[in-house]
Design a protein around this motif. Structure first.
Motif, PDB file in Angstrom:
ATOM      1  N   MET A 160       0.849  -1.208  -0.048  1.00  0.00           N
ATOM      2  CA  MET A 160       0.111  -0.034   0.039  1.00  0.00           C
ATOM      3  C   MET A 160       1.095   1.261  -0.077  1.00  0.00           C
ATOM      4  O   MET A 160       1.887   1.372   0.766  1.00  0.00           O
ATOM      5  N   GLU A 161       0.431   2.212  -0.633  1.00  0.00           N
ATOM      6  CA  GLU A 161       1.382   3.448  -0.975  1.00  0.00           C
ATOM      7  C   GLU A 161       0.978   4.270   0.388  1.00  0.00           C
ATOM      8  O   GLU A 161       0.208   4.496   0.726  1.00  0.00           O
ATOM      9  N   SER A 162       2.362   4.369   0.770  1.00  0.00           N
ATOM     10  CA  SER A 162       2.126   5.532   2.085  1.00  0.00           C
ATOM     11  C   SER A 162       3.522   6.439   2.166  1.00  0.00           C
ATOM     12  O   SER A 162       4.368   6.351   1.608  1.00  0.00           O
ATOM     13  N   THR A 163       3.576   7.198   3.068  1.00  0.00           N
ATOM     14  CA  THR A 163       4.666   8.225   3.614  1.00  0.00           C
ATOM     15  C   THR A 163       4.489   8.475   4.975  1.00  0.00           C
ATOM     16  O   THR A 163       3.694   8.762   5.669  1.00  0.00           O
ATOM     17  N   CYS A 164       5.645   8.255   5.419  1.00  0.00           N
ATOM     18  CA  CYS A 164       5.939   8.572   6.789  1.00  0.00           C
ATOM     19  C   CYS A 164       7.164   9.498   6.913  1.00  0.00           C
ATOM     20  O   CYS A 164       7.882   9.839   6.005  1.00  0.00           O
ATOM     21  N   PRO A 165       7.398  10.128   8.080  1.00  0.00           N
ATOM     22  CA  PRO A 165       8.392  11.221   8.250  1.00  0.00           C
ATOM     23  C   PRO A 165       9.681  10.834   7.986  1.00  0.00           C
ATOM     24  O   PRO A 165      10.566  11.542   7.433  1.00  0.00           O
ATOM     25  N   GLN A 166       9.936   9.429   8.217  1.00  0.00           N
ATOM     26  CA  GLN A 166      11.249   8.983   7.926  1.00  0.00           C
ATOM     27  C   GLN A 166      11.568   8.925   6.460  1.00  0.00           C
ATOM     28  O   GLN A 166      12.793   9.211   6.066  1.00  0.00           O
ATOM     29  N   ASP A 167      10.465   8.877   5.480  1.00  0.00           N
ATOM     30  CA  ASP A 167      10.862   8.775   4.077  1.00  0.00           C
ATOM     31  C   ASP A 167      11.145  10.185   3.681  1.00  0.00           C
ATOM     32  O   ASP A 167      12.092  10.461   2.881  1.00  0.00           O
ATOM     33  N   VAL A 168      10.695  11.370   4.295  1.00  0.00           N
ATOM     34  CA  VAL A 168      10.753  12.807   4.035  1.00  0.00           C
ATOM     35  C   VAL A 168      12.383  12.852   4.353  1.00  0.00           C
ATOM     36  O   VAL A 168      13.277  13.476   3.949  1.00  0.00           O
ATOM     37  N   GLN A 169      12.658  12.415   5.636  1.00  0.00           N
ATOM     38  CA  GLN A 169      13.888  12.915   6.508  1.00  0.00           C
ATOM     39  C   GLN A 169      15.021  12.455   5.485  1.00  0.00           C
ATOM     40  O   GLN A 169      16.169  12.844   5.450  1.00  0.00           O
ATOM     41  N   LYS A 170      14.917  10.866   5.000  1.00  0.00           N
ATOM     42  CA  LYS A 170      15.899  10.320   4.325  1.00  0.00           C
ATOM     43  C   LYS A 170      16.503  11.356   3.019  1.00  0.00           C
ATOM     44  O   LYS A 170      17.600  11.540   3.012  1.00  0.00           O
ATOM     45  N   VAL A 171      15.387  11.938   2.413  1.00  0.00           N
ATOM     46  CA  VAL A 171      15.797  12.702   1.327  1.00  0.00           C
ATOM     47  C   VAL A 171      16.312  14.278   1.827  1.00  0.00           C
ATOM     48  O   VAL A 171      17.556  14.585   1.240  1.00  0.00           O
ATOM     49  N   ILE A 172      15.669  14.889   2.759  1.00  0.00           N
ATOM     50  CA  ILE A 172      16.279  15.919   3.439  1.00  0.00           C
ATOM     51  C   ILE A 172      17.834  15.883   3.947  1.00  0.00           C
ATOM     52  O   ILE A 172      18.744  16.793   3.663  1.00  0.00           O
ATOM     53  N   SER A 173      17.942  14.757   4.311  1.00  0.00           N
ATOM     54  CA  SER A 173      19.391  14.485   5.086  1.00  0.00           C
ATOM     55  C   SER A 173      20.474  14.349   3.992  1.00  0.00           C
ATOM     56  O   SER A 173      21.589  14.787   4.257  1.00  0.00           O
ATOM     57  N   GLN A 174      20.092  14.291   2.587  1.00  0.00           N
ATOM     58  CA  GLN A 174      20.809  14.136   1.518  1.00  0.00           C
ATOM     59  C   GLN A 174      21.387  15.382   0.989  1.00  0.00           C
ATOM     60  O   GLN A 174      21.857  15.701   0.329  1.00  0.00           O
ATOM     61  N   ALA A 175      20.335  16.544   1.355  1.00  0.00           N
ATOM     62  CA  ALA A 175      20.525  17.756   0.549  1.00  0.00           C
ATOM     63  C   ALA A 175      21.517  18.816   1.323  1.00  0.00           C
ATOM     64  O   ALA A 175      21.607  18.564   2.437  1.00  0.00           O
ATOM     65  N   HIS A 176      22.057  19.521   0.399  1.00  0.00           N
ATOM     66  CA  HIS A 176      23.053  20.528   1.023  1.00  0.00           C
ATOM     67  C   HIS A 176      22.663  21.955   0.662  1.00  0.00           C
ATOM     68  O   HIS A 176      21.917  22.111  -0.205  1.00  0.00           O
ATOM     69  N   GLN A 177      23.375  22.917   1.434  1.00  0.00           N
ATOM     70  CA  GLN A 177      22.838  24.154   0.998  1.00  0.00           C
ATOM     71  C   GLN A 177      22.813  24.540  -0.552  1.00  0.00           C
ATOM     72  O   GLN A 177      23.692  24.324  -0.930  1.00  0.00           O
ATOM     73  N   GLY A 178      22.003  25.191  -0.746  1.00  0.00           N
ATOM     74  CA  GLY A 178      22.060  25.606  -2.110  1.00  0.00           C
ATOM     75  C   GLY A 178      21.114  24.615  -3.129  1.00  0.00           C
ATOM     76  O   GLY A 178      20.864  24.967  -4.262  1.00  0.00           O
ATOM     77  N   ASP A 179      20.758  23.433  -2.422  1.00  0.00           N
ATOM     78  CA  ASP A 179      20.167  22.477  -3.458  1.00  0.00           C
ATOM     79  C   ASP A 179      18.653  22.822  -3.531  1.00  0.00           C
ATOM     80  O   ASP A 179      18.232  23.394  -3.040  1.00  0.00           O
ATOM     81  N   GLU A 180      17.916  22.225  -4.525  1.00  0.00           N
ATOM     82  CA  GLU A 180      16.934  22.027  -4.868  1.00  0.00           C
ATOM     83  C   GLU A 180      16.013  21.014  -4.430  1.00  0.00           C
ATOM     84  O   GLU A 180      16.430  19.599  -4.552  1.00  0.00           O
ATOM     85  N   ILE A 181      14.896  21.059  -3.877  1.00  0.00           N
ATOM     86  CA  ILE A 181      14.200  19.993  -3.277  1.00  0.00           C
ATOM     87  C   ILE A 181      12.563  20.249  -3.908  1.00  0.00           C
ATOM     88  O   ILE A 181      11.999  21.120  -3.929  1.00  0.00           O
ATOM     89  N   GLU A 182      12.101  19.310  -4.752  1.00  0.00           N
ATOM     90  CA  GLU A 182      10.737  19.122  -5.004  1.00  0.00           C
ATOM     91  C   GLU A 182       9.796  18.157  -4.501  1.00  0.00           C
ATOM     92  O   GLU A 182      10.474  17.086  -4.444  1.00  0.00           O
ATOM     93  N   VAL A 183       8.765  18.717  -4.099  1.00  0.00           N
ATOM     94  CA  VAL A 183       8.056  17.641  -3.242  1.00  0.00           C
ATOM     95  C   VAL A 183       6.694  17.649  -4.218  1.00  0.00           C
ATOM     96  O   VAL A 183       5.908  18.395  -4.405  1.00  0.00           O
ATOM     97  N   TYR A 184       6.332  16.339  -4.397  1.00  0.00           N
ATOM     98  CA  TYR A 184       5.155  15.912  -5.121  1.00  0.00           C
ATOM     99  C   TYR A 184       3.803  15.188  -4.211  1.00  0.00           C
ATOM    100  O   TYR A 184       4.401  14.313  -3.520  1.00  0.00           O
ATOM    101  N   ILE A 185       2.864  15.911  -4.358  1.00  0.00           N
ATOM    102  CA  ILE A 185       1.880  15.445  -3.247  1.00  0.00           C
ATOM    103  C   ILE A 185       0.814  14.919  -4.057  1.00  0.00           C
ATOM    104  O   ILE A 185       0.105  15.539  -4.986  1.00  0.00           O
ATOM    105  N   ASN A 186       0.300  13.698  -3.787  1.00  0.00           N
ATOM    106  CA  ASN A 186      -1.014  13.105  -4.032  1.00  0.00           C
ATOM    107  C   ASN A 186      -1.271  12.160  -2.841  1.00  0.00           C
ATOM    108  O   ASN A 186      -1.180  11.079  -2.994  1.00  0.00           O
ATOM    109  N   SER A 187      -2.070  12.855  -1.796  1.00  0.00           N
ATOM    110  CA  SER A 187      -2.325  12.153  -0.818  1.00  0.00           C
ATOM    111  C   SER A 187      -3.611  12.585  -0.218  1.00  0.00           C
ATOM    112  O   SER A 187      -4.247  13.828  -0.292  1.00  0.00           O
ATOM    113  N   PRO A 188      -4.368  11.387   0.410  1.00  0.00           N
ATOM    114  CA  PRO A 188      -5.747  11.855   1.023  1.00  0.00           C
ATOM    115  C   PRO A 188      -5.493  12.216   2.472  1.00  0.00           C
ATOM    116  O   PRO A 188      -6.425  12.386   3.315  1.00  0.00           O
TER     117      PRO A 188
END
Length: 238
Positions: free
Chosen positions: A25-53
């Motif tokens: 089942m498709e789902s999102t948890c805080p850890q999923d988001v944190q994993k991506v954010i932890s790889q980002a460095h200053q000046g990077d671009e982050i795109e967030v795609y939302i399709n959630s009830p």
């Protein structure tokens, strides 16, 4: 560097993720988001795609907070591609947002079904829900600049919004694929094409008028016109 965060399916606590993954089942948890954010460095671009009830309110709050924090060092854009409902609508308010014209946003009051007991318990639960509504509505207030009263009223009505309606209320910044208005100038075919100014038109017109009746000088008149527009020199360079 560009990073992508998907807010898809139910928004759940990290401890439930294994269950949803097990059943596919498709789902999102805080850890999923944190994993991506932890790889980002200053000046990077982050795109967030939302399709959630939507889902659990504190999950929405946690992800919203993480995204708000990362906007201090990274460029964050949120794309609402399907729906951003309930807790997902809170996340959608975390940064600059672009909504598909076919997408939907829904905001409503916090609810719970995990309660039982006497009137004291019910009254306490009601107060807790009111407090939660007041906390979460600050996301809409901050994003759209609306009053607390308007934000709470919108939640009370369980408001469903199209992309245009969400933009009108200030809950999103842009509608996807929307034509951009020009800056008041003429539309041109390419970066090197420019219409001559009114002043140049007048100069050329005067030059042409001055050479009327002198057929032998028509070539010279055209050359002077080219010089006035700057095209002659440009052609030489090319």
């Amino acid at each position: 560097m560009k990073h992508r965060i998907n807010i898809k399916g139910a928004m759940i606590p990290t401890s439930y993720k294994w269950y949803y993954d097990w059943f596919g089942m498709e789902s999102t948890c805080p850890q999923d988001v944190q994993k991506v954010i932890s790889q980002a460095h200053q000046g990077d671009e982050i795109e967030v795609y939302i399709n959630s009830p939507g889902g659990v309110i504190d999950v929405g709050s946690e992800i919203y907070t993480m995204l708000r924090q990362i906007t201090e060092t990274c460029s964050v854009k949120i794309f609402i591609t399907g729906e951003a409902c309930s807790a997902a609508s809170i996340v959608a308010c975390a940064a600059y947002s672009i909504m598909s014209p076919t997408a939907l946003m829904m905001v409503h009051c916090v609810s719970t079904s995990d309660v039982s007991g006497n009137h004291t318990v019910m009254e306490h639960t009601a107060k807790m829900l009111v407090t939660a509504d007041n906390a979460l509505c600050t996301a809409y207030m901050t994003k759209a600049g609306m009053s607390r009263e308007d934000a709470l009223n919108m939640m009370e009505q369980e408001t469903w919004l199209t992309a245009e309606q969400a933009k009108e209320r200030g809950l999103v910044d842009e509608v996807m694929f929307e034509e951009k208005a020009g800056g008041g100038g003429e539309l041109v075919a390419g970066p090197f094409f420019r219409l001559p100014s009114e002043e140049r038109l007048a100069q050329i017109k005067a030059s042409i008028e001055g050479d009327k009746g002198n057929a032998g000088n028509s070539v010279e008149a055209k050359l002077r016109s080219l010089e006035l527009t700057g095209l002659k020199n440009k052609k030489r360079k090319e």
